[in-house]
Design a protein around this motif. Structure first.
Motif, PDB file in Angstrom:
ATOM      1  N   ALA A  94       0.808  -1.221   0.000  1.00 43.42           N
ATOM      2  CA  ALA A  94       0.000   0.000   0.000  1.00 43.42           C
ATOM      3  C   ALA A  94       0.839   1.269   0.000  1.00 43.42           C
ATOM      4  O   ALA A  94       0.317   2.354  -0.247  1.00 43.42           O
ATOM      5  CB  ALA A  94      -0.934   0.003   1.206  1.00 43.42           C
ATOM      6  N   ASN A  95       2.119   1.141   0.250  1.00 40.00           N
ATOM      7  CA  ASN A  95       3.004   2.289   0.383  1.00 40.00           C
ATOM      8  C   ASN A  95       3.277   2.949  -0.973  1.00 40.00           C
ATOM      9  O   ASN A  95       3.971   2.374  -1.812  1.00 40.00           O
ATOM     10  CB  ASN A  95       4.318   1.850   1.028  1.00 40.00           C
ATOM     11  CG  ASN A  95       5.293   2.984   1.235  1.00 40.00           C
ATOM     12  OD1 ASN A  95       4.959   4.150   1.042  1.00 40.00           O
ATOM     13  ND2 ASN A  95       6.512   2.644   1.623  1.00 40.00           N
ATOM     14  N   PRO A  96       2.792   4.171  -1.222  1.00 41.87           N
ATOM     15  CA  PRO A  96       3.034   4.825  -2.521  1.00 41.87           C
ATOM     16  C   PRO A  96       4.474   5.281  -2.700  1.00 41.87           C
ATOM     17  O   PRO A  96       4.868   5.643  -3.807  1.00 41.87           O
ATOM     18  CB  PRO A  96       2.078   6.024  -2.490  1.00 41.87           C
ATOM     19  CG  PRO A  96       1.881   6.319  -1.043  1.00 41.87           C
ATOM     20  CD  PRO A  96       1.942   4.999  -0.331  1.00 41.87           C
ATOM     21  N   GLY A  97       5.275   5.248  -1.610  1.00 43.59           N
ATOM     22  CA  GLY A  97       6.667   5.637  -1.704  1.00 43.59           C
ATOM     23  C   GLY A  97       7.623   4.468  -1.607  1.00 43.59           C
ATOM     24  O   GLY A  97       8.808   4.651  -1.283  1.00 43.59           O
ATOM     25  N   LEU A 144       9.734   5.388  -4.754  1.00 40.30           N
ATOM     26  CA  LEU A 144       8.732   5.761  -5.749  1.00 40.30           C
ATOM     27  C   LEU A 144       7.879   6.916  -5.219  1.00 40.30           C
ATOM     28  O   LEU A 144       7.910   7.253  -4.033  1.00 40.30           O
ATOM     29  CB  LEU A 144       7.848   4.559  -6.078  1.00 40.30           C
ATOM     30  CG  LEU A 144       8.547   3.347  -6.699  1.00 40.30           C
ATOM     31  CD1 LEU A 144       7.592   2.163  -6.768  1.00 40.30           C
ATOM     32  CD2 LEU A 144       9.065   3.693  -8.100  1.00 40.30           C
ATOM     33  N   HIS A 145       7.075   7.494  -6.098  1.00 41.48           N
ATOM     34  CA  HIS A 145       6.177   8.585  -5.701  1.00 41.48           C
ATOM     35  C   HIS A 145       4.794   8.319  -6.265  1.00 41.48           C
ATOM     36  O   HIS A 145       4.630   8.134  -7.473  1.00 41.48           O
ATOM     37  CB  HIS A 145       6.693   9.933  -6.212  1.00 41.48           C
ATOM     38  CG  HIS A 145       5.744  11.070  -5.945  1.00 41.48           C
ATOM     39  ND1 HIS A 145       5.487  11.536  -4.675  1.00 41.48           N
ATOM     40  CD2 HIS A 145       4.975  11.807  -6.789  1.00 41.48           C
ATOM     41  CE1 HIS A 145       4.621  12.522  -4.733  1.00 41.48           C
ATOM     42  NE2 HIS A 145       4.286  12.705  -6.007  1.00 41.48           N
ATOM     43  N   CYS A 146       3.815   8.290  -5.377  1.00 43.71           N
ATOM     44  CA  CYS A 146       2.416   8.071  -5.772  1.00 43.71           C
ATOM     45  C   CYS A 146       2.255   6.788  -6.588  1.00 43.71           C
ATOM     46  O   CYS A 146       1.573   6.760  -7.600  1.00 43.71           O
ATOM     47  CB  CYS A 146       1.880   9.270  -6.561  1.00 43.71           C
ATOM     48  SG  CYS A 146       0.064   9.319  -6.674  1.00 43.71           S
ATOM     49  N   GLU A 147       2.914   5.711  -6.129  1.00 41.22           N
ATOM     50  CA  GLU A 147       2.808   4.419  -6.815  1.00 41.22           C
ATOM     51  C   GLU A 147       2.565   3.298  -5.815  1.00 41.22           C
ATOM     52  O   GLU A 147       3.505   2.611  -5.410  1.00 41.22           O
ATOM     53  CB  GLU A 147       4.069   4.126  -7.638  1.00 41.22           C
ATOM     54  CG  GLU A 147       4.201   4.994  -8.860  1.00 41.22           C
ATOM     55  CD  GLU A 147       5.151   4.421  -9.901  1.00 41.22           C
ATOM     56  OE1 GLU A 147       5.099   3.198 -10.150  1.00 41.22           O
ATOM     57  OE2 GLU A 147       5.936   5.207 -10.460  1.00 41.22           O
ATOM     58  N   PRO A 148       1.328   3.093  -5.399  1.00 42.81           N
ATOM     59  CA  PRO A 148       1.015   1.910  -4.598  1.00 42.81           C
ATOM     60  C   PRO A 148       1.037   0.673  -5.484  1.00 42.81           C
ATOM     61  O   PRO A 148       1.210   0.774  -6.708  1.00 42.81           O
ATOM     62  CB  PRO A 148      -0.400   2.204  -4.084  1.00 42.81           C
ATOM     63  CG  PRO A 148      -1.003   3.053  -5.162  1.00 42.81           C
ATOM     64  CD  PRO A 148       0.133   3.894  -5.691  1.00 42.81           C
TER      65      PRO A 148
END
Length: 467
Positions: A402-405, A409-413
């Motif tokens: 669930a981590n978008p980072g 990364l950035h905004c990538e779950p």
């Protein structure tokens, strides 16, 4: 009065012995793939603990152990109990209090940790929908499954339980509803099988089974009842009912493939398969992108070859398998950070045993690619086993999926299990210019479930005996 764990536990063996395998429930070591039909009964036990214990005393004698020579030829049955179920059966509160706190709190209270849907919307295990007992039945044919479910339902009702509607799996196939061969990467736990398959990582038995050293060389916390170790040879089970939007996923993939192909039909067909593989990290056959980056190679999906790779060794920059691909997040292997050995050691402390089954009829491929849903409910019954839900399922879900980072990364779950709702993207590294797929939809929705304790057969007998 209860004693502490350290007062009662003998020096631990590193892995279960022959007698332990007769005590451990078989689901720990087998997904029962030779029993294609599966059904799950959830029950809220009645107010009379004696009636509940009488039910448990009868059903425990049908439970399938890990030891092969103790199994029936046909049919498998497993039983799990939630902390609330243990209380309903008369297990003292101080004993239940020794269980893992996240298990005692329950999945419905862990929304923030799991980035989950609101528990009030769940079909299963919502606030007020107490799930005390879970009976899992596996058979070779649908008729036997129906009769076994009916028999277990009658037994529960006779004991005063309220039993929910049957949760029935689709006959087991290698592929889940998105069309990918599933369950390919599992850790190896010593006990039943002599040695791991090629590329199968060995983890300490205590990462899955209570009573054995875990990845830190320590014994997992276990509940003690008087002079009896209630946790020994048991495990914690997570059950989630996940809805899958197959048309939503493949319609989105096909749309991007058409855009990138510029109207070329052959290129669109190839890119649709490639983009799907990039999201997952494997081709639909199960062949890993790290070994087959350009074209599917079913030979690489064989049990001997499908896990014989490392990301750091073969694909450190994600040019083959993107950093955000599902399999790279669910199991970073040697590329979590640091050296390959360090990464493998750390990742090995967060592995789980998966035992999922699909439910609902598959959506035809043509309809999926066209983005046309048929309205049929379909998805995955996700089941996993571990000695610590916090270090196992919850860590993987929160820190990796669930981590978008994730890993910078950035905004990538996770493209499958992340709840992006069209606000995030998926990046495919490429030379000279990366490809970014925008408006990533939410394609998997949690519809409920719960946290359970999967006791050993001897623990089931102790619980049935009562205070």
């Amino acid at each position: 009065m209860t004693a502490t764990n350290t007062e009662l536990l003998d020096p631990a063996m590193s892995a279960p012995g022959a007698a332990d395998l007769e005590d451990i429930q078989g689901l720990v070591y087998s997904a029962w793939t030779d029993h294609r039909h599966a059904g799950f009964l959830f029950a809220r036990l009645g107010d009379d603990p004696r009636a509940g214990r009488a039910w448990l005393d009868a059903v425990r004698q049908l439970v399938t152990p890990a030891a092969r020579h103790r199994r029936r030829i046909h049919g498998r049955l497993q039983v799990a109990l939630s902390p609330a179920g243990l209380a309903a059966l008369g297990v003292p509160a101080d004993v239940i209090g020794m269980m893992a706190p996240e298990a005692a709190a329950g999945m419905a209270t862990r929304q923030r940790v799991l980035a989950d849907t609101a528990a009030e919307t769940w079909q299963l295990g919502s606030p007020g929908d107490r799930l005390d007992a879970l009976v899992m039945i596996y058979t070779r044919d649908a008729g036997t499954l129906a009769s076994e479910l009916a028999a277990q339902r009658r037994a529960l009702v006779a004991a005063g339980a309220i039993v929910r509607a049957d949760e029935i799996g689709w006959p087991m196939d290698q592929r889940e509803h998105f069309g990918f061969v599933d369950g390919l990467s599992q850790p190896f736990v010593a006990g039943v099988h002599r040695e791991p398959r090629p590329g199968e990582d060995t983890i300490p038995a205590g990462e899955v089974i209570l009573g054995y050293p875990n990845g830190y060389g320590r014994l997992p916390i276990t509940p003690i009842w008087g002079d009896f170790d209630l946790g020994k040879n048991g495990s914690y089970l997570v059950f989630r009912k996940l809805g899958q939007d197959v048309a939503g996923l493949w319609g989105w993939i096909a749309g991007h493939a058409r855009r990138l192909a510029g109207g070329n039909a052959a290129a669109t067909e190839y890119l649709t398969e490639l983009l799907g593989a990039k999201l997952v990290g494997r081709w639909r056959s199960g062949a890993p992108l790290t070994l087959a980056p350009d074209r599917d190679d079913p030979d690489l999906a064989s049990p001997e070859r499908r896990n014989t790779f490392g990301f750091l060794e073969h694909d450190s920059d994600g040019m083959r398998c993107p950093i955000s691909a599902h399999i790279r997040r669910a199991n970073p292997r040697d590329a979590r950070g640091g050296t390959a050995d360090d990464s493998t050691t750390v990742v090995g402390r967060h592995r789980i045993i998966r035992r999922g089954r699909s439910y609902g009829a598959p959506l035809p491929r043509a309809a999926a690619l066209a983005g046309h849903d048929d309205g049929v409910a379909r998805g995955l019954y996700f089941l996993c086993l571990q000695s610590s839900i916090a270090r196992g399922f919850e860590f993987i879900q929160q820190t990796w999926l669930a981590n978008p980072g994730f890993l910078g990364l950035h905004c990538e779950p996770d493209p499958l299990l992340g709840s992006s709702a069209g606000t995030c993207h998926f990046t495919i590294p490429a030379d000279p210019v990366r490809i970014r797929l925008t408006n990533l939809p939410t394609v998997v929705t949690n519809l409920g479930g719960g946290y359970f304790f999967l006791p050993s057969l001897s623990a089931l007998a102790r619980i049935a005996a009562g205070p």
